[in-house]
Enzyme design. Structure first.
Site, mmCIF file in Angstrom:
data_model
loop_
_atom_site.group_PDB
_atom_site.id
_atom_site.type_symbol
_atom_site.label_atom_id
_atom_site.label_comp_id
_atom_site.label_asym_id
_atom_site.label_seq_id
_atom_site.Cartn_x
_atom_site.Cartn_y
_atom_site.Cartn_z
ATOM 1 C CG ASP A 85 -0.085 0.078 2.534
ATOM 2 O OD1 ASP A 85 0.968 -0.097 2.585
ATOM 3 O OD2 ASP A 85 -0.838 0.304 3.656
ATOM 4 C CD GLN A 145 7.400 24.796 0.845
ATOM 5 O OE1 GLN A 145 6.514 24.734 1.415
ATOM 6 N NE2 GLN A 145 7.713 23.748 -0.221
ATOM 7 C CG ASP A 217 19.684 35.476 -6.458
ATOM 8 O OD1 ASP A 217 20.317 35.785 -5.473
ATOM 9 O OD2 ASP A 217 19.142 34.313 -6.776
ATOM 10 C CE LYS A 240 16.141 36.279 -10.146
ATOM 11 N NZ LYS A 240 16.191 34.759 -10.299
ATOM 12 C CG ASP A 266 22.210 29.859 -7.170
ATOM 13 O OD1 ASP A 266 22.042 30.206 -5.777
ATOM 14 O OD2 ASP A 266 21.288 30.436 -7.875
ATOM 15 C CB THR A 271 13.474 24.628 -13.425
ATOM 16 O OG1 THR A 271 13.819 25.765 -13.428
ATOM 17 C CG2 THR A 271 12.834 23.900 -12.574
#
Length: 360
Positions: A85, A145, A217, A240, A266, A271
């Site tokens: 399951d 987050q 950034d 940017k 970075d 992506t």
């Protein structure tokens, strides 16, 4: 006369008994003199500092084995499977009672599965009476987050930190958090490593001419400034902005890049959209060649295709996250190992020595 003889015999018998008692007492007195403390202190129990073990989930087994190899330790045996399951089942297959245990597991794709494995392994180790459990999380998922940027959203990185603590972790070892203040979300000690020693060493070997370190950034300026200082190079920033709601992003290069070799720095490549746009902005501004480096190669969605078609010379990443097969085959992607850095940190934590010596 008979009474006197009886009295004399009694005196002789008493003297004989006294001499015998004295003879018996003498060895006892000598024994007491040889050992004046009748209750010697018990020998101290042997310390268990040498009893330390390393375990791993399924997220990055190769990195765990490499770390163990550098430490000269076997990788701890676990049994990890799933029920029909979808529930995760874990079992520790060796004795850990009283051991100083290190559990290595990045929370990379599939994030929720690997996070659940980590929590269950912590609980299993705690219930098996491990003396201390240190979670080694090379890539801390949900780190982006870290604040409420919209109404009615969770602070997921705080929740994950609480879950690890509640499960039974006594200490955490992490690498290049997306935001350093995430350390404050934990209620246990956190050692925050940086992959910059490995990355700096690699680019020093390349000896790129007229080098400029570029932050993609404003949020990464501090990281890029630190890297540029170690490389003794110039610093540039790409700002940017959107000129309107439905208008495209405009890149402004701040700093001298014309005719120079640029390295975009970075912490995460996801992506690769921002990375490719930044590299094109630098080339448009006259950069001679553009490299990129990052600690965590998430590389989701169209990332590999974008990198392949871009003007980037090379993208250098570490092995906090294992590369997918397509990424391993991409000639522009080069992976470095941070196993030595993690192994040194684990040994320092076990020996209770300073971890700061691992920082540049």
């Amino acid at each position: 006369m008979e009474a006197a003889g009886t009295k004399s015999g009694a005196m002789q018998a008493s003297a004989a008994v006294s001499e015998a008692a004295t003879a018996v007492a003498q060895p006892s007195e000598k024994k007491q003199q040889a050992n004046p403390d009748p209750k010697p202190k018990a020998a101290p129990r042997p310390r268990v500092e040498d009893k330390w073990k390393i375990f791993s989930g399924t997220a990055n087994d190769a990195l765990a084995k490499e770390v163990c190899e550098k430490l000269g330790l076997p990788l701890g045996q676990t049994h990890i499977t799933r029920f029909s399951d979808g529930e995760t089942y874990v079992q520790i297959m060796e004795n850990v009672r009283g051991a100083d245990v290190f559990l290595l597991q990045p929370t990379c794709d599939p994030v929720d599965l690997h996070l659940m494995q980590l929590l269950l392994l912590i609980d299993a180790l705690k219930r098996a009476s491990a003396r201390r459990i240190t979670v080694v999380v090379p890539y801390f998922g949900y780190a982006r987050q870290d604040r409420k940027d919209k109404p009615r959203v969770p602070i997921s990185s705080k929740l994950v930190a609480d879950l690890l603590t509640t499960a039974g972790a006594d200490r955490a070892l992490v690498v290049d958090l997306h935001a350093p203040q995430i350390q404050g979300f934990f209620n246990i000690p956190v050692d925050h490593l940086f992959a910059s020693p490995v990355l700096v060493g690699h680019f020093k070997e390349l000896s790129l001419p007229d080098l400029t370190i570029v932050s993609p950034d404003a949020g990464g300026v501090e990281r890029a400034r630190f890297f540029a200082k170690k490389m003794d190079s110039a610093l540039a920033i790409v700002d940017k902005r959107r000129t309107g709601m439905d208008e495209t992003e405009v890149m402004h290069v701040i700093g001298e890049v014309e005719g120079r070799s640029c390295v975009i720095l970075d912490d995460i490549i996801d992506t690769a959209g921002t990375l490719v746009k930044t590299s094109q902005a630098l080339l448009d501004a006259g950069a001679k060649q553009v490299y990129a480096c990052a600690t965590h190669p998430v590389l989701s969605g169209p990332a590999i295709e974008r990198i392949s078609k871009s003007g980037l010379v090379k993208v250098v990443v570490t092995n906090t996250i294992p590369l997918a097969e397509a990424a391993r085959k991409e000639p522009k992607i080069h992976q470095l190992s941070i196993a030595g850095l993690i192994a040194s940190a684990i040994q320092s934590i076990h020996e209770e020595s300073s971890v700061s010596r691992l920082f540049l």
